[in-house]
Design a protein around this motif. Structure first.
Motif, PDB file in Angstrom:
ATOM      1  N   THR A  24     -34.378 -77.339   0.665  1.00  0.00           N
ATOM      2  CA  THR A  24     -35.121 -78.362  -0.074  1.00  0.00           C
ATOM      3  C   THR A  24     -35.148 -78.055  -1.563  1.00  0.00           C
ATOM      4  O   THR A  24     -35.344 -78.946  -2.387  1.00  0.00           O
ATOM      5  CB  THR A  24     -36.560 -78.458   0.464  1.00  0.00           C
ATOM      6  N   GLU A  25     -34.938 -76.787  -1.921  1.00  0.00           N
ATOM      7  CA  GLU A  25     -34.826 -76.410  -3.330  1.00  0.00           C
ATOM      8  C   GLU A  25     -33.399 -76.557  -3.832  1.00  0.00           C
ATOM      9  O   GLU A  25     -33.159 -76.983  -4.968  1.00  0.00           O
ATOM     10  CB  GLU A  25     -35.279 -74.958  -3.524  1.00  0.00           C
ATOM     11  N   ILE A  26     -32.427 -76.195  -2.996  1.00  0.00           N
ATOM     12  CA  ILE A  26     -31.023 -76.269  -3.396  1.00  0.00           C
ATOM     13  C   ILE A  26     -30.581 -77.715  -3.557  1.00  0.00           C
ATOM     14  O   ILE A  26     -29.886 -78.068  -4.523  1.00  0.00           O
ATOM     15  CB  ILE A  26     -30.139 -75.545  -2.362  1.00  0.00           C
ATOM     16  N   LEU A  27     -30.987 -78.570  -2.615  1.00  0.00           N
ATOM     17  CA  LEU A  27     -30.583 -79.979  -2.622  1.00  0.00           C
ATOM     18  C   LEU A  27     -31.832 -80.864  -2.532  1.00  0.00           C
ATOM     19  O   LEU A  27     -32.074 -81.518  -1.520  1.00  0.00           O
ATOM     20  CB  LEU A  27     -29.635 -80.268  -1.452  1.00  0.00           C
ATOM     21  N   PRO A  28     -32.632 -80.893  -3.579  1.00  0.00           N
ATOM     22  CA  PRO A  28     -33.912 -81.597  -3.519  1.00  0.00           C
ATOM     23  C   PRO A  28     -33.778 -83.109  -3.359  1.00  0.00           C
ATOM     24  O   PRO A  28     -34.731 -83.769  -2.904  1.00  0.00           O
ATOM     25  CB  PRO A  28     -34.570 -81.242  -4.862  1.00  0.00           C
ATOM     26  N   ASP A  29     -32.641 -83.684  -3.723  1.00  0.00           N
ATOM     27  CA  ASP A  29     -32.480 -85.137  -3.677  1.00  0.00           C
ATOM     28  C   ASP A  29     -31.799 -85.631  -2.402  1.00  0.00           C
ATOM     29  O   ASP A  29     -31.618 -86.837  -2.227  1.00  0.00           O
ATOM     30  CB  ASP A  29     -31.669 -85.609  -4.892  1.00  0.00           C
ATOM     31  N   ASN A  30     -31.401 -84.706  -1.541  1.00  0.00           N
ATOM     32  CA  ASN A  30     -30.688 -85.121  -0.336  1.00  0.00           C
ATOM     33  C   ASN A  30     -31.642 -85.544   0.772  1.00  0.00           C
ATOM     34  O   ASN A  30     -32.801 -85.138   0.811  1.00  0.00           O
ATOM     35  CB  ASN A  30     -29.783 -83.986   0.157  1.00  0.00           C
ATOM     36  N   GLN A  31     -31.111 -86.348   1.702  1.00  0.00           N
ATOM     37  CA  GLN A  31     -31.897 -86.840   2.839  1.00  0.00           C
ATOM     38  C   GLN A  31     -32.444 -85.682   3.663  1.00  0.00           C
ATOM     39  O   GLN A  31     -31.801 -84.638   3.799  1.00  0.00           O
ATOM     40  CB  GLN A  31     -31.037 -87.734   3.727  1.00  0.00           C
ATOM     41  N   ARG A  32     -33.613 -85.896   4.247  1.00  0.00           N
ATOM     42  CA  ARG A  32     -34.230 -84.888   5.114  1.00  0.00           C
ATOM     43  C   ARG A  32     -34.478 -85.462   6.500  1.00  0.00           C
ATOM     44  O   ARG A  32     -34.762 -86.654   6.643  1.00  0.00           O
ATOM     45  CB  ARG A  32     -35.537 -84.389   4.499  1.00  0.00           C
ATOM     46  N   LEU A  33     -34.373 -84.606   7.488  1.00  0.00           N
ATOM     47  CA  LEU A  33     -34.685 -84.945   8.868  1.00  0.00           C
ATOM     48  C   LEU A  33     -35.808 -84.047   9.355  1.00  0.00           C
ATOM     49  O   LEU A  33     -35.955 -82.903   8.893  1.00  0.00           O
ATOM     50  CB  LEU A  33     -33.473 -84.734   9.782  1.00  0.00           C
ATOM     51  N   THR A  34     -36.576 -84.548  10.313  1.00  0.00           N
ATOM     52  CA  THR A  34     -37.572 -83.727  10.984  1.00  0.00           C
ATOM     53  C   THR A  34     -37.092 -83.460  12.400  1.00  0.00           C
ATOM     54  O   THR A  34     -36.872 -84.396  13.181  1.00  0.00           O
ATOM     55  CB  THR A  34     -38.939 -84.429  11.023  1.00  0.00           C
ATOM     56  N   VAL A  35     -36.883 -82.196  12.713  1.00  0.00           N
ATOM     57  CA  VAL A  35     -36.382 -81.783  14.026  1.00  0.00           C
ATOM     58  C   VAL A  35     -37.386 -80.815  14.636  1.00  0.00           C
ATOM     59  O   VAL A  35     -37.610 -79.728  14.082  1.00  0.00           O
ATOM     60  CB  VAL A  35     -34.996 -81.107  13.911  1.00  0.00           C
ATOM     61  N   ASN A  36     -37.996 -81.228  15.732  1.00  0.00           N
ATOM     62  CA  ASN A  36     -39.053 -80.418  16.360  1.00  0.00           C
ATOM     63  C   ASN A  36     -40.117 -80.008  15.337  1.00  0.00           C
ATOM     64  O   ASN A  36     -40.616 -78.880  15.340  1.00  0.00           O
ATOM     65  CB  ASN A  36     -38.470 -79.177  17.033  1.00  0.00           C
TER      66      ASN A  36
END
Length: 415
Positions: free
Chosen positions: A387-399
């Motif tokens: 989240t620091e390296i690629l702060p603008d990229n999409q995120r998913l929630t897994v478990n």
């Protein structure tokens, strides 16, 4: 106690071999017992204990072959059985002359086989099913795929030009589709997208996000047949180019009626030493192992409930390496629209969790592939969270945990 000590030392290799060769666990246990009993009985005949491993593998190969002979399971029909005589008698293809034959010769072996049987052998779908020992439904799907492949290559008049990948990832959208996921047969080698059969070729490119810039491309080609520890497969040349570096290695893989799996890999290290690892070697699982006991990807794909996706896009699953179909999606890529199912592949790995999305069309081919890293994946190496390296990229929630989009791949199948 020498026999017991040697057997214990090599039991892991023995179990992996049996599980690779015998799909049914119960049958595998029976074969394993037969191997151990036979080895015990004939151990006094072994003159050199240092040769115990190769001697034991020879026994297990024979026992596995005996198992299939007893069950009466057939081998594959060879194209040699069709012969030139049948080609000469088949009026439907030869009216076009050599271009037809040339096109057929450039098809994967399995496509050639079913087209020869249907159009030159003039067999019905029911007769082909009996000949190949597969369901009629499978004959229909294979024949449809083979005809589409022939049509594409014949239109190209015998050429199969490699298309150039764009330097920037084409724009795409992914929308939830209508209806349930359709069943399909996914025969591509995991992560490499090529079907491991002779005659197959494929290229793919990787694109870093958020810049969407191409960071490398691969050219894959099945170049020869191999047998590794008695398992038949193909050697695939894998050539990588990123504009500055060029590298080549070989992977070995096999496609059966039930699974697509790696058999091993070979590469040359920085010291010029060629190194080979196979499915019986330590370290194989880390590089190539997929599925329980390295069984590979199942090729028949329907939702099995191992991985679920909520309406909000949150993913839930059990523990360990898992893959499953989670939904139906419409992918609009570079001006084209594809009806796809989404296959989610999750691997724990040594550096932490990583998740891949395959968007597969009705032919079981990858339209779009996307990679996500768990937030702390390879933290020891990178020293930061993703989240620091690629702060603008999409995120998913897994478990309940955060995963970050890293890069995408497309193949020449969609160009």
């Amino acid at each position: 106690m020498e026999f017991e000590d040697l057997l214990k030392q090599h039991m892991g290799v023995l179990e992996r071999f049996v599980k690779y060769k015998i799909g049914n666990p119960a049958d595998g246990e029976d074969v394993l017992q037969e191997v151990c009993l036979s080895a015990y009985r004939h151990f006094p005949d072994l003159k050199d204990p240092a040769a115990f491993k190769s001697w034991l593998l020879a026994i297990v190969r024979n026992k596995c072959n005996d198992h299939y002979r007893k069950k009466g399971e057939p081998g594959k029909v060879s194209l040699d059985e069709v012969g030139e005589g049948v080609l000469a008698a088949g009026a439907r293809g030869l009216t076009h002359g050599n271009p037809v034959r040339d096109t057929l010769e450039r098809l994967p072996e399995r496509d050639r086989q079913i087209l020869y049987l249907a159009y030159f052998g003039e067999l019905s779908q029911k007769e082909i099913a009996a000949r190949l020992h597969i369901p009629v439904g499978t004959v229909k799907s294979r024949l449809h795929h083979a005809k589409e492949a022939f049509k594409e290559r014949f239109t190209e008049k015998g050429t199969n030009c490699m298309k150039e990948f764009p330097k920037t990832m084409p724009a795409y959208t992914i929308e939830k589709g209508e209806g349930a996921p359709f069943p399909l047969r996914h025969e591509e080698l995991p992560g490499m997208f090529i079907i491991p059969c002779m005659g197959e070729k494929l290229s793919f490119a990787m694109y870093d996000f958020p810049e969407r810039v191409q960071n490398g491309k691969y050219a894959m080609e099945a170049v020869g047949k191999v047998s590794i520890h008695g398992v038949e497969g193909v050697a695939i040349k894998k050539r990588y180019e990123n504009g500055k570096e060029y590298a080549c290695e070989t992977v070995y893989a096999a496609l059966s009626d039930t699974h697509c799996k790696y058999l091993g890999g070979m590469y040359t290290d920085s010291q010029g030493v060629t190194k080979l690892t196979t499915f019986l070697d330590g370290g194989f699982e880390e590089s190539y192992g997929i599925g329980e006991n390295n069984c590979g990807f199942p090729v028949e794909r329907i939702p099995r409930g191992l991985i679920t996706e909520s309406s909000a896009g949150e993913i839930a699953m059990g523990t360990g390496d898992l893959s499953d179909v989670v939904g139906r999606y419409t992918v609009a890529l570079d001006g084209k629209r594809y009806d796809t199912v989404k296959l989610v592949d999750f691997q724990v790995g040594s550096g932490g969790g990583m998740l891949c999305e395959y968007y597969l069309d009705v032919h079981g081919r990858t339209v779009l592939w996307r990679r996500f890293n768990k937030d702390d994946w390879q933290f020891d190496r990178y020293g930061k969270l993703w989240t620091e390296i690629l702060p603008d990229n999409q995120r998913l929630t897994v478990n309940g945990e955060t995963y970050v989009h890293w890069y995408d791949c497309i193949t020449d199948y969609v160009l």
